[in-house]
Enzyme design. Sequence first.
Site, PDB file in Angstrom:
ATOM      1  CG  ASP A 175      -2.179   1.137   1.591  1.00 16.13           C
ATOM      2  OD1 ASP A 175      -2.304   1.857  -0.359  1.00 16.13           O
ATOM      3  OD2 ASP A 175      -2.623   1.391   2.400  1.00 16.13           O
ATOM      4  CG  LEU A 176       4.848   2.780  -1.946  1.00 17.22           C
ATOM      5  CD1 LEU A 176       5.843   3.692  -0.598  1.00 17.22           C
ATOM      6  CD2 LEU A 176       5.652   2.734  -2.825  1.00 17.22           C
TER       7      LEU A 176
END
Length: 245
Positions: A175-176
């Site tokens: 979940d960058l």
Amino acid sequence: MRLAALRKRNWLILHDVDSLCDAPGSHQMDPDLFTHDYWCERGLIVGEAPGRGNSLFLQATPKEQWALRPYRRGGMVAKLSEKRYLWTGAEQTRAFRELRLTAKLFEQGLPVPRPVASCVTRYGLTYEAALITVRIAGAKALAELLVNDQADEALLHRVGVMIRRFHQAGLDHVDLNARNILIDPTGMPWLIDLDRCRLRTAGKWQEANLSRLSRSVAKFSAPDQVASVIARIHAGYHEDYTAPR
């Protein structure tokens, strides 16, 4: 960093033994420590972060603040159970896995918050969990800086270099996004929220991380700035870099 586990009845706590002391007035490792009421009753809630679960900022000691994040589901599955997860063993819980991963990266000198503790409460075939880390003093999300046009070329370059360091360490951050990158008052970028992340050998996941970040950056940047912001981050990422020994 020394991790130790506490087990009693239906709860388990994994914690850094150096994070708390036995001095009078210190906080004791107990499931209550991971609840809103514990901190509210003591008047030690100093802020709140946006997102699922409403992470709390806590004045844990006179000199140190913590971030308390309960685990919450998103999407359609949250309609069935927002807080419960399937129990498959303590070491497979999201809280224990995230704390151990964060501790490992922290010990390597990578810019992640120091982990304090995680708590898992079991309910038969399901469990609930929460995580505590040290709050990065004065940090702001990259998303906020982009919205306010406060992310200059040098900062974006440092963000790219930081991401490259994590990729060299094998971290696949699933979940960058611009909210999970914090910038401290010195301009140093930090990476947070390692839930469901893992260490892997190099592969296509690295490009997938960058693509996800690019989509996020586009949401917070002015339309005419999106291309240049992404280009500057990528320039830092692709710069030749040797991690400090």
